[in-house]
Design a protein around this motif. Structure first.
Motif, PDB file in Angstrom:
ATOM      1  N   VAL A 126       0.834  -1.203   0.000  1.00  0.00           N
ATOM      2  CA  VAL A 126       0.000   0.000   0.000  1.00  0.00           C
ATOM      3  C   VAL A 126       0.869   1.253   0.000  1.00  0.00           C
ATOM      4  O   VAL A 126       0.607   2.205  -0.736  1.00  0.00           O
ATOM      5  CB  VAL A 126      -0.957   0.010   1.218  1.00  0.00           C
ATOM      6  N   GLN A 127       1.928   1.245   0.807  1.00  0.00           N
ATOM      7  CA  GLN A 127       2.824   2.402   0.875  1.00  0.00           C
ATOM      8  C   GLN A 127       3.494   2.655  -0.471  1.00  0.00           C
ATOM      9  O   GLN A 127       3.618   3.797  -0.914  1.00  0.00           O
ATOM     10  CB  GLN A 127       3.889   2.174   1.954  1.00  0.00           C
ATOM     11  N   MET A 128       3.912   1.587  -1.141  1.00  0.00           N
ATOM     12  CA  MET A 128       4.668   1.748  -2.384  1.00  0.00           C
ATOM     13  C   MET A 128       3.797   2.076  -3.582  1.00  0.00           C
ATOM     14  O   MET A 128       4.134   2.938  -4.397  1.00  0.00           O
ATOM     15  CB  MET A 128       5.476   0.478  -2.672  1.00  0.00           C
ATOM     16  N   TYR A 129       2.649   1.409  -3.686  1.00  0.00           N
ATOM     17  CA  TYR A 129       1.854   1.533  -4.905  1.00  0.00           C
ATOM     18  C   TYR A 129       0.615   2.425  -4.784  1.00  0.00           C
ATOM     19  O   TYR A 129       0.062   2.834  -5.809  1.00  0.00           O
ATOM     20  CB  TYR A 129       1.419   0.147  -5.381  1.00  0.00           C
ATOM     21  N   LYS A 130       0.180   2.710  -3.584  1.00  0.00           N
ATOM     22  CA  LYS A 130      -1.057   3.462  -3.429  1.00  0.00           C
ATOM     23  C   LYS A 130      -0.869   4.864  -2.861  1.00  0.00           C
ATOM     24  O   LYS A 130      -1.550   5.790  -3.289  1.00  0.00           O
ATOM     25  CB  LYS A 130      -2.038   2.679  -2.539  1.00  0.00           C
ATOM     26  N   GLU A 131       0.013   5.027  -1.895  1.00  0.00           N
ATOM     27  CA  GLU A 131       0.204   6.356  -1.299  1.00  0.00           C
ATOM     28  C   GLU A 131       0.720   7.343  -2.343  1.00  0.00           C
ATOM     29  O   GLU A 131       1.703   7.084  -3.019  1.00  0.00           O
ATOM     30  CB  GLU A 131       1.174   6.275  -0.114  1.00  0.00           C
ATOM     31  N   GLY A 132       0.030   8.454  -2.477  1.00  0.00           N
ATOM     32  CA  GLY A 132       0.400   9.473  -3.452  1.00  0.00           C
ATOM     33  C   GLY A 132      -0.138   9.224  -4.846  1.00  0.00           C
ATOM     34  O   GLY A 132      -0.040  10.089  -5.718  1.00  0.00           O
ATOM     35  N   ALA A 133      -0.721   8.028  -5.074  1.00  0.00           N
ATOM     36  CA  ALA A 133      -1.239   7.691  -6.399  1.00  0.00           C
ATOM     37  C   ALA A 133      -2.760   7.696  -6.438  1.00  0.00           C
ATOM     38  O   ALA A 133      -3.344   7.765  -7.517  1.00  0.00           O
ATOM     39  CB  ALA A 133      -0.723   6.319  -6.835  1.00  0.00           C
ATOM     40  N   ILE A 134      -3.394   7.614  -5.264  1.00  0.00           N
ATOM     41  CA  ILE A 134      -4.853   7.604  -5.200  1.00  0.00           C
ATOM     42  C   ILE A 134      -5.324   8.664  -4.215  1.00  0.00           C
ATOM     43  O   ILE A 134      -4.531   9.197  -3.438  1.00  0.00           O
ATOM     44  CB  ILE A 134      -5.400   6.221  -4.776  1.00  0.00           C
ATOM     45  N   ARG A 135      -6.608   8.972  -4.259  1.00  0.00           N
ATOM     46  CA  ARG A 135      -7.167   9.985  -3.369  1.00  0.00           C
ATOM     47  C   ARG A 135      -7.111   9.510  -1.923  1.00  0.00           C
ATOM     48  O   ARG A 135      -7.135   8.307  -1.637  1.00  0.00           O
ATOM     49  CB  ARG A 135      -8.614  10.294  -3.769  1.00  0.00           C
ATOM     50  N   GLU A 136      -7.033  10.482  -1.003  1.00  0.00           N
ATOM     51  CA  GLU A 136      -6.910  10.163   0.419  1.00  0.00           C
ATOM     52  C   GLU A 136      -8.091   9.329   0.914  1.00  0.00           C
ATOM     53  O   GLU A 136      -7.930   8.443   1.751  1.00  0.00           O
ATOM     54  CB  GLU A 136      -6.816  11.457   1.243  1.00  0.00           C
ATOM     55  N   VAL A 137      -9.273   9.615   0.368  1.00  0.00           N
ATOM     56  CA  VAL A 137     -10.464   8.868   0.777  1.00  0.00           C
ATOM     57  C   VAL A 137     -10.321   7.393   0.406  1.00  0.00           C
ATOM     58  O   VAL A 137     -10.655   6.501   1.193  1.00  0.00           O
ATOM     59  CB  VAL A 137     -11.732   9.459   0.122  1.00  0.00           C
ATOM     60  N   LEU A 157      -7.398   5.856  -0.218  1.00  0.00           N
ATOM     61  CA  LEU A 157      -6.278   5.314   0.553  1.00  0.00           C
ATOM     62  C   LEU A 157      -6.727   4.877   1.940  1.00  0.00           C
ATOM     63  O   LEU A 157      -6.260   3.858   2.465  1.00  0.00           O
ATOM     64  CB  LEU A 157      -5.164   6.360   0.660  1.00  0.00           C
ATOM     65  N   ALA A 158      -7.636   5.620   2.521  1.00  0.00           N
ATOM     66  CA  ALA A 158      -8.147   5.282   3.849  1.00  0.00           C
ATOM     67  C   ALA A 158      -8.827   3.917   3.842  1.00  0.00           C
ATOM     68  O   ALA A 158      -8.769   3.173   4.834  1.00  0.00           O
ATOM     69  CB  ALA A 158      -9.121   6.353   4.324  1.00  0.00           C
ATOM     70  N   LYS A 159      -9.437   3.527   2.727  1.00  0.00           N
ATOM     71  CA  LYS A 159     -10.089   2.224   2.614  1.00  0.00           C
ATOM     72  C   LYS A 159      -9.052   1.106   2.623  1.00  0.00           C
ATOM     73  O   LYS A 159      -9.266   0.052   3.232  1.00  0.00           O
ATOM     74  CB  LYS A 159     -10.937   2.169   1.348  1.00  0.00           C
ATOM     75  N   TYR A 160      -7.922   1.338   1.932  1.00  0.00           N
ATOM     76  CA  TYR A 160      -6.843   0.341   1.931  1.00  0.00           C
ATOM     77  C   TYR A 160      -6.252   0.187   3.330  1.00  0.00           C
ATOM     78  O   TYR A 160      -5.921  -0.924   3.763  1.00  0.00           O
ATOM     79  CB  TYR A 160      -5.759   0.734   0.935  1.00  0.00           C
ATOM     80  N   LYS A 161      -6.142   1.292   4.033  1.00  0.00           N
ATOM     81  CA  LYS A 161      -5.601   1.230   5.391  1.00  0.00           C
ATOM     82  C   LYS A 161      -6.574   0.521   6.332  1.00  0.00           C
ATOM     83  O   LYS A 161      -6.151  -0.169   7.263  1.00  0.00           O
ATOM     84  CB  LYS A 161      -5.280   2.643   5.887  1.00  0.00           C
ATOM     85  N   MET A 162      -7.853   0.681   6.090  1.00  0.00           N
ATOM     86  CA  MET A 162      -8.844  -0.033   6.883  1.00  0.00           C
ATOM     87  C   MET A 162      -8.766  -1.529   6.603  1.00  0.00           C
ATOM     88  O   MET A 162      -8.891  -2.358   7.525  1.00  0.00           O
ATOM     89  CB  MET A 162     -10.251   0.489   6.568  1.00  0.00           C
ATOM     90  N   THR A 163      -8.533  -1.885   5.342  1.00  0.00           N
ATOM     91  CA  THR A 163      -8.343  -3.299   4.987  1.00  0.00           C
ATOM     92  C   THR A 163      -7.134  -3.869   5.719  1.00  0.00           C
ATOM     93  O   THR A 163      -7.167  -4.994   6.227  1.00  0.00           O
ATOM     94  CB  THR A 163      -8.170  -3.454   3.466  1.00  0.00           C
TER      95      THR A 163
END
Length: 313
Positions: free
Chosen positions: A19-30, A32-38
């Motif tokens: 998630v840190q490598m491929y998602k942070e900075g590449a998708i909206r914060e909203v 990203l929050a879903k991935y972090k919840m997962t």
């Protein structure tokens, strides 16, 4: 780095790195929050599972366990947020075979859904009772969403410059970061960048309302409140009070967007045109969201077809 990951590493740690490598900075914060919840659910459900132990049976057990507390669509979203990381792990040889293959998605029985939209008469009743004063207030905000079908964050980000009164359009090209302390953000997707045609009454109303405003500042965010928290629930509360007072079904601000779309569909506007107006990435999204309305219109079409054929005799 992910290239240093071993098959004996914990899956939950791999997912966090992914998630840190491929998602942070590449998708909206909203999003990203879903991935972090997962990730948080992984720590709860399979904290000790290694990458090499991730099998079809184990993955199905994970999905089943998650589904005990969530509806099927939410479980499907959970699965999709995991699958990208798992496929990458398979490609890198960290997991032998794709454990998500033929997974069965389960879930709790959906709750009775709240009413998502109101009919044209009810909308007319609502809009005719709004307090549209000379100063900007949240009633103007409700009117604009009802007339354009914008998303909540899109309407918050509007500036006077976004209106082209001569051509009767309003441009959607940004959103407002109301969940993260304010400031402009990109739109949800490329399709969300669009120009929405507006009627003359709305043109005249907003031309008058915004004539003395800073053309580059958000219309609905008061100066000095750029970093103040704006809660969706606050505006939903205003709308709810109106609905109860006027004895019409209680809907949310997002329900005004659904109302806008449903009225257009019932008026005979094509799905493609509605999709573009709403900023959907594809017509498939529109079809899925408004399937019940489309089916009702198809039933009306069948009646029309049968009447037309009967008249040929």
């Amino acid at each position: 780095m992910l290239k240093e990951t071993k098959t004996t590493d914990l899956f939950v740690d791999y997912y966090e790195q992914w998630v840190q490598m491929y998602k942070e900075g590449a998708i909206r914060e909203v999003t990203l929050a879903k991935y972090k919840m997962t990730h948080a659910w992984l720590k709860k459900l399979i904290p000790d599972v290694k990458l090499c132990d991730m099998s079809r049976i184990l993955y199905q057990q994970l999905i089943n366990e998650y589904a005990k507390d969530h509806e099927r669509q939410t479980t499907m979203d959970f699965h999709h947020q995991l699958k990208g990381a798992i496929i990458d792990a398979v490609d890198e040889g960290l997991i032998k075979r794709d454990p998500t293959r033929k997974v069965i998605i389960k879930g709790k029985t959906p709750k009775n859904k709240k009413i998502k939209y109101i009919n044209q008469f009810e909308l007319h009743t609502l809009l005719s009772n709004l307090n549209l004063s000379d100063e900007v207030n949240w009633d103007w905000f409700l009117l604009l969403i009802a007339k354009t079908g914008m998303r909540f964050s899109e309407a918050l980000a509007l500036t006077p410059n976004d209106f082209d009164f001569a051509h009767q359009t309003v441009s959607v090209n940004k959103t407002w970061n109301y969940k993260g302390g304010g400031g402009f953000l990109p739109t949800k997707n490329k399709s969300s960048v669009r120009k929405i045609q507006i009627d003359w009454q709305t043109v005249m109303q907003f031309a008058q309302l915004t004539k003395n405003m800073n053309p580059e500042e958000p219309i609905f965010i008061k100066k000095g409140e750029e970093y103040a928290k704006i809660y969706n629930a606050t505006i939903n509360g205003i709308l709810e009070r109106y609905c109860k007072k006027l004895n019409i079904p209680v809907i949310t601000v997002h329900g005004l967007r659904h109302t806008h779309a449903s009225i257009l569909l019932f008026a005979g506007v094509s799905i493609g045109s509605v999709a573009r107006r709403l900023g959907h990435a594809s017509m498939t999204t529109t079809q899925k969201t408004y399937l019940h309305i489309i089916q009702e219109l198809e039933n009306q079409d069948i009646d029309l077809v049968m009447r037309s054929l009967a008249n040929l005799v």
